[in-house]
Design a protein around this motif. Sequence first.
Motif, short mmCIF file in Angstrom:
data_model
loop_
_atom_site.label_atom_id
_atom_site.label_comp_id
_atom_site.label_asym_id
_atom_site.label_seq_id
_atom_site.Cartn_x
_atom_site.Cartn_y
_atom_site.Cartn_z
N LYS A 2 0.83 -1.20 0.00
CA LYS A 2 0.00 0.00 0.00
C LYS A 2 0.87 1.25 0.00
CE LYS A 2 -3.90 -2.13 2.43
NZ LYS A 2 -4.78 -2.07 3.62
N SER A 251 9.20 1.29 3.53
CA SER A 251 8.18 2.03 4.28
C SER A 251 8.73 3.27 4.96
CB SER A 251 7.52 1.12 5.32
OG SER A 251 8.48 0.65 6.25
N THR A 263 3.52 2.60 2.50
CA THR A 263 3.11 2.48 3.90
C THR A 263 3.06 1.05 4.39
OG1 THR A 263 0.78 2.47 3.24
CG2 THR A 263 1.76 4.60 3.83
N GLU A 264 2.97 0.07 3.48
CA GLU A 264 2.84 -1.31 3.94
C GLU A 264 3.38 -2.30 2.92
OE1 GLU A 264 -0.60 -4.00 6.04
OE2 GLU A 264 -1.17 -2.91 4.22
N THR A 266 3.53 -6.48 3.14
CA THR A 266 3.06 -7.56 3.99
C THR A 266 3.90 -8.82 3.82
OG1 THR A 266 1.54 -8.45 2.32
CG2 THR A 266 0.73 -6.65 3.73
#
Length: 332
Positions: A2, A251, A263-264, A266
């Motif tokens: 993201k 990030s 931002t992310e 995973t």
Amino acid sequence: MKFNDRARLDTSQVQDRRSGGGGGGGGGFGGMLPRGGGGMGKAGGGLGLLVVIGIVLWQMFGGGGGGSTGGSTGGSASGGGNILSNMLGGGSGAPVEADNSALEANCRTGADANANTDCALVAIINSVQGFWTAELQASGTSYTEADTIWFRDNVTTGCGAATSGVGPFYCPADQQVYVDLSFFQTLKTQFKANDELFTQAYVIAHEYGHHVQNVLGTSSRVGQEAGPTSGSVRLELQADCYAGAWANHASTVPDASGEVLVTEITDADIAAALDAAGKIGDDYIQSELGGGTVDESSFTHGSSAQREKWFATGYRTGDPAACNTFDTDDLG
């Protein structure tokens, strides 16, 4: 994966040479590699599809400083891009002008990156280059930005004329990364890997790893040898590790205004990248896409396990110094 809705995207790091300018289409995918392998097939003298696939994958993560030209079928190259130029065909044809108008209109913020894959790739390129700018500056070296050229079907480069059949590559002669975005769909359908966004980020970050090697002069010290411990293999594994190091820091990398871009990332993203790494090892290509026999003497990129190991090493440590594949007897 993201992105920060408030981040500002810099589309000037991309040259969109797709027909009609492209961009803003929500993915940039579509189309398959030519069955003849494009320019690489011609250079190889009417190679069969399975051999062409191996060459395409070799080239996909090739271009280490001087361009890559052979993969599982043998050979590598570095030092000025001369061999890559020979394989690509000498740069005939007029270059297509870039048209970034759609990207400039549609890819302005991280919110756009969250909604549109073309914009996401712009954000990824911005992040990778932002990371290396800061990293090399901290070590007393200046980073030179490299554009990513998006093309469709064929392109003229400083290393020669290329078609989609060569896959993504870095050309040291003009210090640019070249990608036909339809390759990622081919990666999924033909190579049985995945086309997840973070897999695309891994590909892009790997190619920029080759640019860093070019900036630092690493690639110029690697010859054309092949084999499981060859300089060619070490160069490619280092580029995988560099991609992992960027992922570790992604990030925290800001845009020009100080807003973080990503931002992310995973665990699923990292798993997707490792899955792709496992599908582009020399042993996998030879056994699954080639003749079925694994010949380590022809390795130019490393085994699947090695590629997974070195991407993971970069991601786990976040330290490019941990990516010194040239000073170890244990490549994995």
